[in-house]
Design an enzyme around this catalytic site. Structure first.
Site, PDB file in Angstrom:
ATOM      1  N   ASP A  13      -0.907  -0.072   0.191  1.00 59.65           N
ATOM      2  CA  ASP A  13       0.366  -0.250   0.748  1.00 59.65           C
ATOM      3  C   ASP A  13       0.636  -1.781   1.026  1.00 59.65           C
ATOM      4  OD1 ASP A  13       0.307   2.581   0.818  1.00 59.65           O
ATOM      5  OD2 ASP A  13      -0.528   2.493   2.810  1.00 59.65           O
ATOM      6  N   LYS A  16       3.116  -3.078  -3.190  1.00 63.73           N
ATOM      7  CA  LYS A  16       2.768  -3.263  -4.856  1.00 63.73           C
ATOM      8  C   LYS A  16       4.017  -2.730  -5.527  1.00 63.73           C
ATOM      9  CE  LYS A  16      -0.612  -0.471  -4.698  1.00 63.73           C
ATOM     10  NZ  LYS A  16      -1.001  -0.564  -3.325  1.00 63.73           N
ATOM     11  N   GLY A  40       2.025   5.788  -2.954  1.00 66.37           N
ATOM     12  CA  GLY A  40       3.518   6.014  -2.734  1.00 66.37           C
ATOM     13  C   GLY A  40       3.959   4.404  -2.651  1.00 66.37           C
ATOM     14  N   HIS A  41       4.788   4.117  -3.609  1.00 70.76           N
ATOM     15  CA  HIS A  41       5.225   2.948  -4.054  1.00 70.76           C
ATOM     16  C   HIS A  41       6.554   2.662  -3.840  1.00 70.76           C
ATOM     17  CE1 HIS A  41       1.396   2.178  -6.803  1.00 70.76           C
ATOM     18  NE2 HIS A  41       1.118   2.419  -5.426  1.00 70.76           N
ATOM     19  N   GLN A 206      -3.234   2.131  -4.786  1.00 70.41           N
ATOM     20  CA  GLN A 206      -4.224   1.680  -3.891  1.00 70.41           C
ATOM     21  C   GLN A 206      -4.767   0.272  -3.588  1.00 70.41           C
ATOM     22  OE1 GLN A 206      -5.415   4.825  -6.055  1.00 70.41           O
ATOM     23  NE2 GLN A 206      -3.917   5.718  -4.949  1.00 70.41           N
TER      24      GLN A 206
HETATM   25  P1  GDP Z   1       2.520  -0.126  -2.054  1.00 69.94           P
HETATM   26  O1  GDP Z   1       1.789   1.287  -1.831  1.00 69.94           O
HETATM   27  O2  GDP Z   1       1.710  -1.120  -2.205  1.00 69.94           O
HETATM   28  O3  GDP Z   1       3.740  -0.062  -3.163  1.00 69.94           O
HETATM   29  O4  GDP Z   1       3.462  -0.152  -0.745  1.00 69.94           O
HETATM   30  P2  GDP Z   1       4.334   0.884   0.169  1.00 69.94           P
HETATM   31  O5  GDP Z   1       5.573   0.846  -0.271  1.00 69.94           O
HETATM   32  O6  GDP Z   1       3.372   1.960   0.553  1.00 69.94           O
HETATM   33  O7  GDP Z   1       4.498  -0.007   1.372  1.00 69.94           O
HETATM   34  C1  GDP Z   1       4.943  -1.270   1.711  1.00 69.94           C
HETATM   35  C2  GDP Z   1       6.182  -0.852   2.714  1.00 69.94           C
HETATM   36  O8  GDP Z   1       6.800  -2.093   3.146  1.00 69.94           O
HETATM   37  C3  GDP Z   1       7.563   0.023   2.146  1.00 69.94           C
HETATM   38  O9  GDP Z   1       8.298   0.643   2.964  1.00 69.94           O
HETATM   39  C4  GDP Z   1       8.164  -1.348   1.520  1.00 69.94           C
HETATM   40  O10 GDP Z   1       9.495  -1.017   1.176  1.00 69.94           O
HETATM   41  C5  GDP Z   1       8.051  -2.421   2.598  1.00 69.94           C
HETATM   42  N1  GDP Z   1       8.121  -3.871   2.147  1.00 69.94           N
HETATM   43  C6  GDP Z   1       7.748  -4.429   1.094  1.00 69.94           C
HETATM   44  N2  GDP Z   1       7.728  -5.668   1.167  1.00 69.94           N
HETATM   45  C7  GDP Z   1       8.105  -5.981   2.414  1.00 69.94           C
HETATM   46  C8  GDP Z   1       8.522  -7.128   3.135  1.00 69.94           C
HETATM   47  O11 GDP Z   1       8.544  -8.194   2.700  1.00 69.94           O
HETATM   48  N3  GDP Z   1       8.948  -6.971   4.402  1.00 69.94           N
HETATM   49  C9  GDP Z   1       9.194  -5.799   5.003  1.00 69.94           C
HETATM   50  N4  GDP Z   1       9.618  -5.699   6.139  1.00 69.94           N
HETATM   51  N5  GDP Z   1       8.766  -4.638   4.148  1.00 69.94           N
HETATM   52  C10 GDP Z   1       8.589  -4.759   3.157  1.00 69.94           C
HETATM   53  P1  IMO Z   2      -0.796   3.356  -2.574  1.00 71.98           P
HETATM   54  O1  IMO Z   2      -0.857   3.211  -4.114  1.00 71.98           O
HETATM   55  C1  IMO Z   2      -3.044   3.337   1.195  1.00 71.98           C
HETATM   56  C2  IMO Z   2      -6.565   6.335   1.160  1.00 71.98           C
HETATM   57  C3  IMO Z   2      -6.533   7.573   1.988  1.00 71.98           C
HETATM   58  C4  IMO Z   2      -8.009   7.746   2.495  1.00 71.98           C
HETATM   59  C5  IMO Z   2      -8.672   7.302   1.185  1.00 71.98           C
HETATM   60  C6  IMO Z   2      -8.943   8.527   0.248  1.00 71.98           C
HETATM   61  O2  IMO Z   2       0.319   3.685  -2.143  1.00 71.98           O
HETATM   62  O3  IMO Z   2      -1.139   1.808  -1.965  1.00 71.98           O
HETATM   63  P2  IMO Z   2      -7.612  10.086  -1.338  1.00 71.98           P
HETATM   64  O4  IMO Z   2      -6.392  11.033  -1.207  1.00 71.98           O
HETATM   65  O5  IMO Z   2      -7.238   9.073  -2.488  1.00 71.98           O
HETATM   66  O6  IMO Z   2      -8.835  10.958  -1.552  1.00 71.98           O
HETATM   67  O7  IMO Z   2      -7.748   9.293   0.196  1.00 71.98           O
HETATM   68  O8  IMO Z   2      -7.565   6.354   0.280  1.00 71.98           O
HETATM   69  N1  IMO Z   2      -5.292   6.017  -0.041  1.00 71.98           N
HETATM   70  C7  IMO Z   2      -4.483   5.133   0.462  1.00 71.98           C
HETATM   71  N2  IMO Z   2      -4.187   4.349   1.646  1.00 71.98           N
HETATM   72  N3  IMO Z   2      -2.357   3.468   0.251  1.00 71.98           N
HETATM   73  C8  IMO Z   2      -2.565   4.409  -0.890  1.00 71.98           C
HETATM   74  O9  IMO Z   2      -2.024   4.247  -2.111  1.00 71.98           O
HETATM   75  C9  IMO Z   2      -3.759   5.157  -0.693  1.00 71.98           C
HETATM   76  N4  IMO Z   2      -4.157   6.238  -1.643  1.00 71.98           N
HETATM   77  C10 IMO Z   2      -5.320   6.649  -0.936  1.00 71.98           C
HETATM   78  O10 IMO Z   2      -5.585   7.389   3.380  1.00 71.98           O
HETATM   79  O11 IMO Z   2      -8.271   6.827   3.618  1.00 71.98           O
HETATM   80 MG    MG Z   3       1.904   2.910  -0.679  1.00 72.70          MG
END
Ligand code: GDP
Ligand code: IMO
Ligand code: MG
Length: 412
Positions: A13, A16, A40-41, A206
């Site tokens: 998270d 990415k 979840g991206h 991840q």
């Molecule tokens: P990922 O799994 O690495 O793609 O990240 P996620 O999408 O799960 O979580 C990142 C969250 O932060 C999402 O809700 C993005 O929309 C948000 N986000 C990304 N970059 C920024 C930033 O620079 N500032 C803020 N406030 N939110 C951001």
């Molecule tokens: P993105 O791509 C954050 C974590 C879960 C748990 C561990 C094992 O959005 O960054 P799993 O379901 O993979 O067997 O869970 O890994 N986990 C993540 N945490 N972002 C993710 O993906 C994750 N995918 C798995 O919360 O701790």
């Molecule tokens: Mg994510």
């Protein structure tokens, strides 16, 4: 041409999805290569918002979207994802490698069962069946895309081994309907594309510290999250390796259990969680929050061979009364900047360095920085980025100051 790789440097998270969407114009194809719908991206651009679970985050930029066979696909979730994406991106080119292993309802149920059996020592998985499905693949009993398309698959072993009843025939029919338009030899397409001089971007799911070998085992995911896996997963020779772009959130977050030395007290974590909207994009769970952790980042840099970093969510740190970075750990009375093995990490006490807090930035302030460039950012913010660059010895190429695509600044 070369294949660059986007890697999460923490526990996932990191942002990415935002980074991949932002740099996508430089590439012809974007390839997801690990994990499955545990990811979840989120991408927010052109007034649209979408959270990608399997599909690479280059859809809004109309790139070729490829799923490499080292990933897992849950056809039911993929179907929902495709239908939702059609509503916000009218046309997209998506191909899924025929060798990709599939997640069945048995494995989703088994994930829950194992977590329940573990009780207090559960991992806190996303309950997407990831661990059991990669296990089935290792056991050589997984259906792959090609098995569903050919209908040549004996499911009796599932029933015998897992003792979980589900209508396999109906599942196969539905999966076939979803997959048939997208199944392809992705490996061959990618290789041709690289030989033809096109640029490819690998998008990791991840983060490094969730890697099953190098992460905080057993509190990890079940497929490799580090740069080398991009090549294993996609069948592309290593000689095509380009640069590795590390995505680094300006602070640390973690969903699920496991050690996290720089975790903040809940009173402060709450503030950051609310302003940073730190709730899981896949499960909605509140994310744990901590200060930036330098020993962990140095380790992530070494393992992945990070060439440059993209710092996200720096806006979220603005307006806090304090700003700290864990620069070393104290372990059994000794100070170290090395990231230890997980059982030792449980005992690591962070040693913090305080920096000057970043003043609160409103929407207008952020727009001002976007318009006038990095030079116009507050000095405390620039100092924080310089501090990261100097200590990590990695060039920071961009800083993200908001979830939207345009809230991004090049660091000169
Ligand atoms: P990922 O799994 O690495 O793609 O990240 P996620 O999408 O799960 O979580 C990142 C969250 O932060 C999402 O809700 C993005 O929309 C948000 N986000 C990304 N970059 C920024 C930033 O620079 N500032 C803020 N406030 N939110 C951001
Ligand atoms: P993105 O791509 C954050 C974590 C879960 C748990 C561990 C094992 O959005 O960054 P799993 O379901 O993979 O067997 O869970 O890994 N986990 C993540 N945490 N972002 C993710 O993906 C994750 N995918 C798995 O919360 O701790
Ligand atoms: Mg994510």
């Amino acid at each position: 041409m070369r294949a660059d790789i986007v890697i999460g440097m923490q526990w996932g998270d990191e942002g990415k999805g935002k980074v991949v969407d932002y740099i996508a114009p430089l590439y012809t194809s974007i390839v997801r290569f690990n994990g499955g719908p545990n990811a979840g991206h989120t991408v927010i651009a052109d007034g649209r918002s979408f959270t990608f679970h399997h599909i690479p985050a280059g859809a809004f930029m109309r790139k070729k979207l490829l799923i490499a066979p080292g990933m897992l696909v849950n056809p039911e979730i993929l179907n929902e994802e495709i239908e939702s994406l059609k509503k916000v991106a009218s046309e997209f080119y998506l191909k899924i490698d025929i060798r990709t292993s599939l997640i069945t309802p048995a494995e989703v149920e088994l994930d829950k069962k194992i977590e329940d059996l573990k009780g207090a020592s559960s991992i806190g998985t996303t309950l997407r069946g990831i661990g059991p499905a990669y296990s089935s693949k290792a056991l050589r009993i997984s259906p792959r895309v090609s098995d569903v398309l050919s209908g040549n698959f004996d499911a009796s072993i599932y029933k015998k081994l897992y003792n979980i009843e589900f209508d396999f025939g109906a599942w196969v029919q539905k999966a076939k309907k979803t997959l048939s338009g997208y199944a392809f030899d992705v490996r061959e397409e990618l290789l041709k594309s690289l030989e033809n001089g096109e640029k490819v971007l690998f998008e990791s799911a991840q983060g490094t510290l969730l890697d099953p070998i190098y992460g905080t085992y057993p509190y990890v995911t079940s497929s490799n999250t580090t740069s080398a896996y991009a090549f294993v997963s996609s069948g592309i020779p290593f000689k095509y390796a380009g640069k590795v772009i590390g995505v680094l959130k300006a602070y640390t977050t973690r969903v699920g259990k496991g050690p996290m030395p720089s975790e903040m007290p809940e009173s402060l974590a709450k503030t950051v969680r609310e302003s940073g909207k730190e709730y899981g994009a896949t499960t909605g769970r509140p994310r744990r929050i901590g200060w930036l952790d330098l020993p962990a980042l140095k380790y992530a840099k070494e393992i992945n061979g990070i060439d440059e970093a993209f710092i996200t969510k720096l806006d979220v740190l603005s307006g806090l009364n304090e700003l700290k970075v864990a620069v070393t750990y104290a372990i059994d009375g000794k100070e170290t900047d090395r990231f230890p093995s997980p059982e030792v990490l449980e005992r690591a006490q962070p040693v913090y360095q305080s920096l000057e807090p970043i003043p609160k930035l409103g929407t207008d302030d952020i727009s001002h920085i976007i318009k006038n460039g990095w030079i116009s950012a507050p000095v405390q913010m620039k100092n924080y980025v310089d501090f990261i660059e100097e200590n990590l010895r990695v060039k920071v190429s961009y800083v993200s100051l908001g979830a939207e695509r345009e809230r991004t600044v090049k660091v000169d």
